[in-house]
Design a protein around this motif. Structure first.
Motif, PDB file in Angstrom:
ATOM      1  N   ALA A  73       0.832  -1.208   0.000  1.00  0.00           N
ATOM      2  CA  ALA A  73       0.000   0.000   0.000  1.00  0.00           C
ATOM      3  C   ALA A  73       0.863   1.254   0.000  1.00  0.00           C
ATOM      4  O   ALA A  73       0.554   2.244  -0.687  1.00  0.00           O
ATOM      5  CB  ALA A  73      -0.932  -0.004   1.204  1.00  0.00           C
ATOM      6  N   ALA A  74       1.964   1.214   0.744  1.00  0.00           N
ATOM      7  CA  ALA A  74       2.870   2.364   0.762  1.00  0.00           C
ATOM      8  C   ALA A  74       3.523   2.563  -0.597  1.00  0.00           C
ATOM      9  O   ALA A  74       3.658   3.699  -1.080  1.00  0.00           O
ATOM     10  CB  ALA A  74       3.934   2.167   1.839  1.00  0.00           C
ATOM     11  N   GLN A  75       3.908   1.471  -1.265  1.00  0.00           N
ATOM     12  CA  GLN A  75       4.514   1.578  -2.584  1.00  0.00           C
ATOM     13  C   GLN A  75       3.501   2.083  -3.616  1.00  0.00           C
ATOM     14  O   GLN A  75       3.862   2.856  -4.508  1.00  0.00           O
ATOM     15  CB  GLN A  75       5.068   0.213  -2.999  1.00  0.00           C
ATOM     16  CG  GLN A  75       6.266  -0.228  -2.173  1.00  0.00           C
ATOM     17  CD  GLN A  75       6.726  -1.635  -2.535  1.00  0.00           C
ATOM     18  OE1 GLN A  75       6.024  -2.374  -3.230  1.00  0.00           O
ATOM     19  NE2 GLN A  75       7.904  -2.001  -2.061  1.00  0.00           N
ATOM     20  N   ASN A  76       2.258   1.651  -3.482  1.00  0.00           N
ATOM     21  CA  ASN A  76       1.226   2.132  -4.416  1.00  0.00           C
ATOM     22  C   ASN A  76       0.977   3.627  -4.267  1.00  0.00           C
ATOM     23  O   ASN A  76       0.531   4.292  -5.217  1.00  0.00           O
ATOM     24  CB  ASN A  76      -0.081   1.369  -4.193  1.00  0.00           C
ATOM     25  CG  ASN A  76       0.025  -0.084  -4.606  1.00  0.00           C
ATOM     26  OD1 ASN A  76       0.863  -0.443  -5.445  1.00  0.00           O
ATOM     27  ND2 ASN A  76      -0.816  -0.935  -4.028  1.00  0.00           N
ATOM     28  N   ASN A  77       1.243   4.158  -3.080  1.00  0.00           N
ATOM     29  CA  ASN A  77       1.115   5.597  -2.852  1.00  0.00           C
ATOM     30  C   ASN A  77       2.443   6.326  -3.050  1.00  0.00           C
ATOM     31  O   ASN A  77       2.620   7.445  -2.564  1.00  0.00           O
ATOM     32  CB  ASN A  77       0.585   5.852  -1.439  1.00  0.00           C
ATOM     33  CG  ASN A  77      -0.879   5.522  -1.292  1.00  0.00           C
ATOM     34  OD1 ASN A  77      -1.749   6.312  -1.629  1.00  0.00           O
ATOM     35  ND2 ASN A  77      -1.163   4.310  -0.795  1.00  0.00           N
ATOM     36  N   ARG A  78       3.373   5.660  -3.763  1.00  0.00           N
ATOM     37  CA  ARG A  78       4.659   6.231  -4.144  1.00  0.00           C
ATOM     38  C   ARG A  78       5.527   6.602  -2.935  1.00  0.00           C
ATOM     39  O   ARG A  78       6.297   7.559  -2.970  1.00  0.00           O
ATOM     40  CB  ARG A  78       4.456   7.464  -5.020  1.00  0.00           C
ATOM     41  CG  ARG A  78       3.732   7.171  -6.334  1.00  0.00           C
ATOM     42  CD  ARG A  78       3.594   8.415  -7.174  1.00  0.00           C
ATOM     43  NE  ARG A  78       2.897   8.127  -8.434  1.00  0.00           N
ATOM     44  CZ  ARG A  78       2.652   9.044  -9.369  1.00  0.00           C
ATOM     45  NH1 ARG A  78       3.050  10.309  -9.155  1.00  0.00           N
ATOM     46  NH2 ARG A  78       2.023   8.712 -10.468  1.00  0.00           N
ATOM     47  N   ALA A  79       5.416   5.811  -1.881  1.00  0.00           N
ATOM     48  CA  ALA A  79       6.271   6.022  -0.718  1.00  0.00           C
ATOM     49  C   ALA A  79       7.583   5.263  -0.916  1.00  0.00           C
ATOM     50  O   ALA A  79       7.602   4.137  -1.428  1.00  0.00           O
ATOM     51  CB  ALA A  79       5.583   5.544   0.555  1.00  0.00           C
ATOM     52  N   THR A  80       8.671   5.881  -0.515  1.00  0.00           N
ATOM     53  CA  THR A  80       9.971   5.229  -0.587  1.00  0.00           C
ATOM     54  C   THR A  80      10.112   4.252   0.582  1.00  0.00           C
ATOM     55  O   THR A  80       9.291   4.233   1.509  1.00  0.00           O
ATOM     56  CB  THR A  80      11.087   6.267  -0.543  1.00  0.00           C
ATOM     57  OG1 THR A  80      11.043   6.961   0.725  1.00  0.00           O
ATOM     58  CG2 THR A  80      10.941   7.274  -1.671  1.00  0.00           C
ATOM     59  N   GLY A  81      11.168   3.455   0.525  1.00  0.00           N
ATOM     60  CA  GLY A  81      11.414   2.531   1.619  1.00  0.00           C
ATOM     61  C   GLY A  81      11.624   3.249   2.940  1.00  0.00           C
ATOM     62  O   GLY A  81      11.153   2.804   3.999  1.00  0.00           O
ATOM     63  N   LEU A  82      12.343   4.379   2.889  1.00  0.00           N
ATOM     64  CA  LEU A  82      12.568   5.154   4.107  1.00  0.00           C
ATOM     65  C   LEU A  82      11.263   5.711   4.654  1.00  0.00           C
ATOM     66  O   LEU A  82      11.031   5.697   5.882  1.00  0.00           O
ATOM     67  CB  LEU A  82      13.554   6.290   3.822  1.00  0.00           C
ATOM     68  CG  LEU A  82      13.914   7.197   5.007  1.00  0.00           C
ATOM     69  CD1 LEU A  82      14.561   6.392   6.114  1.00  0.00           C
ATOM     70  CD2 LEU A  82      14.843   8.325   4.545  1.00  0.00           C
ATOM     71  N   GLN A  83      10.387   6.195   3.781  1.00  0.00           N
ATOM     72  CA  GLN A  83       9.095   6.723   4.224  1.00  0.00           C
ATOM     73  C   GLN A  83       8.212   5.622   4.805  1.00  0.00           C
ATOM     74  O   GLN A  83       7.467   5.852   5.771  1.00  0.00           O
ATOM     75  CB  GLN A  83       8.401   7.409   3.057  1.00  0.00           C
ATOM     76  CG  GLN A  83       9.055   8.710   2.625  1.00  0.00           C
ATOM     77  CD  GLN A  83       8.424   9.285   1.372  1.00  0.00           C
ATOM     78  OE1 GLN A  83       7.929   8.556   0.505  1.00  0.00           O
ATOM     79  NE2 GLN A  83       8.436  10.608   1.258  1.00  0.00           N
TER      80      GLN A  83
END
Length: 299
Positions: free
Chosen positions: A196-206
């Motif tokens: 879900a974080a990747q789908n919202n364009r979040a980086t690994g650090l975020q």
């Protein structure tokens, strides 16, 4: 009700099953008895003895006093308590910071044998303390240790028999303990959260900053508390390696019980033990509410 509609009466629960369910609490009786004998009675003895002074050497009669508790937070005893808290907090913090990345690296590794080897070694090293650990460090990093002579560490100001040396020795068993403690919590992080974080364009650090770490924070704090308690209560390693060079509350308790400094200071040793219990209770009071919050996410 419409015609032709049949109703089915609920099947009554057998009487034997209801009886067993009503008496299921009996299964906890052995645990409660063990807790009462192993923890309750010693705690009562510590609290009672801490506020008691012997007034008759022959009969053992005592009277109430606060002198033991007052003396336990003054002078050398207060210095030893602060030194123990400082050492425990520092080693627990370093152990947490080092143990978490190791556990994450092991869990994400493609090699199953590596994971099993690291976890097995952590289980062994987490219980490797006391005199064997002190001897191993003296032989390796002592004044005449192999690594000390090989790298000329003494010329660079290194001393095993100091606060820094004791910190390094404690990390030897605290880091593996943290690996074992935090691994189940890391396994509880769901793949859907990262996706879900990747789908919202979040980086690994975020992802780690805004999702994983807030969820893991109570577990991290729990591991920190466990490491703090292990370091706070450790005695044999420090006694064998640094002696009285580094003031520690556990050493002060041993000296008071054995009469190395003053004879008849058993009640003072109980007061010092009460100080340790109070510190542990305060730390746990911070941890337990957060642990309940984390359990709702990781369950």
């Amino acid at each position: 009700m419409a015609a032709g509609t049949a109703t089915t009466a609920p099947t009554p629960e057998p009487a034997g099953r209801r009886l067993l369910r009503g008496k299921s609490w009996l299964a906890t009786v052995p645990l409660l008895l063990f807790f009462l004998i192993g923890f309750g009675l010693p705690a009562v003895a510590i609290v009672t003895g801490a506020f008691t002074v012997s007034s008759d050497a022959e009969t053992g009669a005592g009277s109430f006093t606060t002198a033991n508790v007052t003396d336990s937070v003054q002078g050398a005893y207060w210095t030893a308590l602060l030194s123990s808290i400082k050492l425990s907090a520092l080693t627990a913090l370093i152990g947490t910071a080092v143990g978490v990345p190791i556990a994450q690296a092991v869990l994400t590794s493609r090699f199953r044998m590596l994971r099993e080897a690291v976890l097995t070694a952590s289980g062994v090293l987490a219980n490797f303390g006391g005199l064997p650990l002190a001897f191993a460090f003296v032989a390796t990093l002592g004044n005449a240790g192999e690594l000390t002579k090989l790298f000329h560490l003494t010329d660079h100001g290194w001393s095993l028999y100091s606060f820094t040396g004791l910190t390094v020795a404690y990390l030897y068993f605290l880091v593996p303990l943290m690996v074992l403690t935090i691994t189940p919590a890391l396994e509880g992080l769901r793949v859907q959260w990262r996706e879900a974080a990747q789908n919202n364009r979040a980086t690994g650090l975020q992802y780690w900053r805004h999702v994983a770490l807030p969820i893991l924070f109570p577990s991290l704090l729990g591991g920190f508390v466990l490491l703090f308690g292990s370091a706070f209560a450790a005695y044999a390693t420090a006694a064998a390696m640094v002696g009285a060079t580094v003031p520690l509350i556990s050493r002060q308790i041993a000296d008071a019980l054995s009469g190395n400094v003053l004879v008849g200071q058993g009640n003072l040793a109980l007061a010092l033990s009460l100080d340790m219990i109070i510190v542990a209770v305060l730390v746990m009071a911070v941890y337990l509410p957060l642990q309940r919050r984390s359990a709702r996410w990781l369950s």
